[in-house]
Design a protein around this motif. Sequence first.
Motif, PDB file in Angstrom:
ATOM      1  N   ASP A  36       0.803  -1.223   0.000  1.00 57.30           N
ATOM      2  CA  ASP A  36       0.000   0.000   0.000  1.00 57.30           C
ATOM      3  C   ASP A  36       0.845   1.287   0.000  1.00 57.30           C
ATOM      4  OD1 ASP A  36       0.910  -0.368   2.601  1.00 57.30           O
ATOM      5  OD2 ASP A  36      -0.900   0.474   3.502  1.00 57.30           O
ATOM      6  N   GLU A  37       2.149   1.164   0.010  1.00 60.18           N
ATOM      7  CA  GLU A  37       3.028   2.338   0.012  1.00 60.18           C
ATOM      8  C   GLU A  37       3.356   2.762  -1.423  1.00 60.18           C
ATOM      9  OE1 GLU A  37       5.609   2.396   3.931  1.00 60.18           O
ATOM     10  OE2 GLU A  37       5.834   0.464   2.910  1.00 60.18           O
ATOM     11  N   THR A  38       2.303   2.960  -2.187  1.00 61.36           N
ATOM     12  CA  THR A  38       2.478   3.253  -3.607  1.00 61.36           C
ATOM     13  C   THR A  38       3.081   4.635  -3.850  1.00 61.36           C
ATOM     14  OG1 THR A  38       0.187   3.969  -3.720  1.00 61.36           O
ATOM     15  CG2 THR A  38       0.643   1.695  -4.351  1.00 61.36           C
ATOM     16  N   ALA A  39       2.744   5.607  -3.025  1.00 57.72           N
ATOM     17  CA  ALA A  39       3.267   6.965  -3.229  1.00 57.72           C
ATOM     18  C   ALA A  39       4.788   6.982  -3.087  1.00 57.72           C
ATOM     19  CB  ALA A  39       2.626   7.942  -2.252  1.00 57.72           C
ATOM     20  N   LEU A  40       5.300   6.303  -2.069  1.00 59.69           N
ATOM     21  CA  LEU A  40       6.744   6.263  -1.873  1.00 59.69           C
ATOM     22  C   LEU A  40       7.423   5.465  -2.989  1.00 59.69           C
ATOM     23  CD1 LEU A  40       9.196   7.067  -0.264  1.00 59.69           C
ATOM     24  CD2 LEU A  40       8.713   5.188   1.327  1.00 59.69           C
ATOM     25  N   ARG A  41       6.781   4.395  -3.432  1.00 63.32           N
ATOM     26  CA  ARG A  41       7.339   3.605  -4.538  1.00 63.32           C
ATOM     27  C   ARG A  41       7.412   4.452  -5.812  1.00 63.32           C
ATOM     28  NH1 ARG A  41       8.426  -1.415  -4.860  1.00 63.32           N
ATOM     29  NH2 ARG A  41       7.072  -2.010  -3.155  1.00 63.32           N
ATOM     30  N   GLU A  42       6.340   5.183  -6.098  1.00 60.82           N
ATOM     31  CA  GLU A  42       6.312   6.030  -7.291  1.00 60.82           C
ATOM     32  C   GLU A  42       7.331   7.158  -7.191  1.00 60.82           C
ATOM     33  OE1 GLU A  42       2.252   7.234  -7.769  1.00 60.82           O
ATOM     34  OE2 GLU A  42       1.600   5.193  -8.227  1.00 60.82           O
ATOM     35  N   LEU A  43       7.450   7.758  -6.011  1.00 63.31           N
ATOM     36  CA  LEU A  43       8.428   8.823  -5.808  1.00 63.31           C
ATOM     37  C   LEU A  43       9.840   8.300  -6.026  1.00 63.31           C
ATOM     38  CD1 LEU A  43       9.058  11.748  -4.890  1.00 63.31           C
ATOM     39  CD2 LEU A  43       9.145  10.847  -2.546  1.00 63.31           C
ATOM     40  N   SER A  44      10.150   7.155  -5.429  1.00 64.20           N
ATOM     41  CA  SER A  44      11.498   6.608  -5.568  1.00 64.20           C
ATOM     42  C   SER A  44      11.782   6.163  -7.004  1.00 64.20           C
ATOM     43  CB  SER A  44      11.738   5.472  -4.572  1.00 64.20           C
ATOM     44  OG  SER A  44      10.814   4.426  -4.749  1.00 64.20           O
ATOM     45  N   GLU A  45      10.786   5.624  -7.689  1.00 62.41           N
ATOM     46  CA  GLU A  45      10.970   5.243  -9.093  1.00 62.41           C
ATOM     47  C   GLU A  45      11.276   6.468  -9.945  1.00 62.41           C
ATOM     48  OE1 GLU A  45      11.323   2.565 -11.003  1.00 62.41           O
ATOM     49  OE2 GLU A  45      11.250   1.330  -9.201  1.00 62.41           O
ATOM     50  N   GLY A  46      10.562   7.560  -9.701  1.00 62.53           N
ATOM     51  CA  GLY A  46      10.812   8.792 -10.440  1.00 62.53           C
ATOM     52  C   GLY A  46      12.214   9.322 -10.219  1.00 62.53           C
ATOM     53  N   VAL A  47      12.668   9.263  -8.970  1.00 65.60           N
ATOM     54  CA  VAL A  47      14.024   9.713  -8.649  1.00 65.60           C
ATOM     55  C   VAL A  47      15.048   8.825  -9.348  1.00 65.60           C
ATOM     56  CG1 VAL A  47      15.729   9.947  -6.798  1.00 65.60           C
ATOM     57  CG2 VAL A  47      13.406  10.806  -6.467  1.00 65.60           C
ATOM     58  N   ILE A  48      14.850   7.526  -9.289  1.00 66.66           N
ATOM     59  CA  ILE A  48      15.783   6.595  -9.935  1.00 66.66           C
ATOM     60  C   ILE A  48      15.862   6.866 -11.433  1.00 66.66           C
ATOM     61  CG2 ILE A  48      16.133   4.173 -10.569  1.00 66.66           C
ATOM     62  CD1 ILE A  48      15.048   3.481  -7.709  1.00 66.66           C
ATOM     63  N   GLU A  49      14.723   7.074 -12.060  1.00 61.60           N
ATOM     64  CA  GLU A  49      14.721   7.347 -13.508  1.00 61.60           C
ATOM     65  C   GLU A  49      15.480   8.635 -13.826  1.00 61.60           C
ATOM     66  OE1 GLU A  49      13.876   5.203 -15.898  1.00 61.60           O
ATOM     67  OE2 GLU A  49      13.577   3.880 -14.177  1.00 61.60           O
ATOM     68  N   LYS A  50      15.302   9.659 -13.017  1.00 67.77           N
ATOM     69  CA  LYS A  50      16.031  10.905 -13.230  1.00 67.77           C
ATOM     70  C   LYS A  50      17.524  10.705 -13.009  1.00 67.77           C
ATOM     71  CE  LYS A  50      12.346  14.211 -12.175  1.00 67.77           C
ATOM     72  NZ  LYS A  50      11.917  15.320 -11.299  1.00 67.77           N
ATOM     73  N   LEU A  51      17.875   9.946 -11.974  1.00 72.01           N
ATOM     74  CA  LEU A  51      19.291   9.692 -11.691  1.00 72.01           C
ATOM     75  C   LEU A  51      19.961   8.933 -12.826  1.00 72.01           C
ATOM     76  CD1 LEU A  51      19.072   8.733  -7.915  1.00 72.01           C
ATOM     77  CD2 LEU A  51      20.134  10.797  -8.878  1.00 72.01           C
ATOM     78  N   LYS A  52      19.231   8.016 -13.450  1.00 72.78           N
ATOM     79  CA  LYS A  52      19.783   7.256 -14.571  1.00 72.78           C
ATOM     80  C   LYS A  52      20.120   8.154 -15.757  1.00 72.78           C
ATOM     81  CE  LYS A  52      17.520   2.784 -13.835  1.00 72.78           C
ATOM     82  NZ  LYS A  52      16.505   1.887 -14.425  1.00 72.78           N
ATOM     83  N   LEU A  53      19.388   9.248 -15.906  1.00 77.78           N
ATOM     84  CA  LEU A  53      19.612  10.162 -17.025  1.00 77.78           C
ATOM     85  C   LEU A  53      20.742  11.158 -16.765  1.00 77.78           C
ATOM     86  CD1 LEU A  53      15.884  10.963 -17.890  1.00 77.78           C
ATOM     87  CD2 LEU A  53      17.436   9.412 -19.114  1.00 77.78           C
ATOM     88  N   MET A  54      21.208  11.218 -15.530  1.00 74.43           N
ATOM     89  CA  MET A  54      22.251  12.165 -15.146  1.00 74.43           C
ATOM     90  C   MET A  54      23.637  11.551 -15.279  1.00 74.43           C
ATOM     91  SD  MET A  54      20.774  13.614 -11.547  1.00 74.43           S
ATOM     92  CE  MET A  54      21.813  15.063 -11.463  1.00 74.43           C
ATOM     93  N   THR A  55      24.617  12.413 -15.347  1.00 74.25           N
ATOM     94  CA  THR A  55      26.003  11.966 -15.232  1.00 74.25           C
ATOM     95  C   THR A  55      26.428  12.126 -13.773  1.00 74.25           C
ATOM     96  OG1 THR A  55      26.931  14.159 -15.614  1.00 74.25           O
ATOM     97  CG2 THR A  55      26.512  12.776 -17.580  1.00 74.25           C
ATOM     98  N   ASP A  56      27.541  11.523 -13.423  1.00 74.01           N
ATOM     99  CA  ASP A  56      28.062  11.695 -12.067  1.00 74.01           C
ATOM    100  C   ASP A  56      28.413  13.162 -11.800  1.00 74.01           C
ATOM    101  OD1 ASP A  56      27.764   9.005 -11.424  1.00 74.01           O
ATOM    102  OD2 ASP A  56      29.762   8.493 -12.156  1.00 74.01           O
ATOM    103  N   ALA A  57      28.891  13.849 -12.828  1.00 74.99           N
ATOM    104  CA  ALA A  57      29.227  15.270 -12.673  1.00 74.99           C
ATOM    105  C   ALA A  57      27.965  16.091 -12.403  1.00 74.99           C
ATOM    106  CB  ALA A  57      29.941  15.780 -13.921  1.00 74.99           C
TER     107      ALA A  57
END
Length: 67
Positions: A36-57
Amino acid sequence: MNFNHEELMLMMLYSTGTRLGLIHELRLMQCYLMPDETALRELSEGVIEKLKLMTDADFAEVEFPLN
């Protein structure tokens, strides 16, 4: 990459100091979420997707809120 306040707070809580480390920690955290913790799952998925598009710099330039 633009992160909202909720995303930055989540990143701050789980940050290891590196982009890949943060992705790893967020994935680990997701393993412990209840169905039932869908909001946190969706938030973390969104962050992960954004992080994947970034460089370490790019990640190194992210500024976390002070409060």
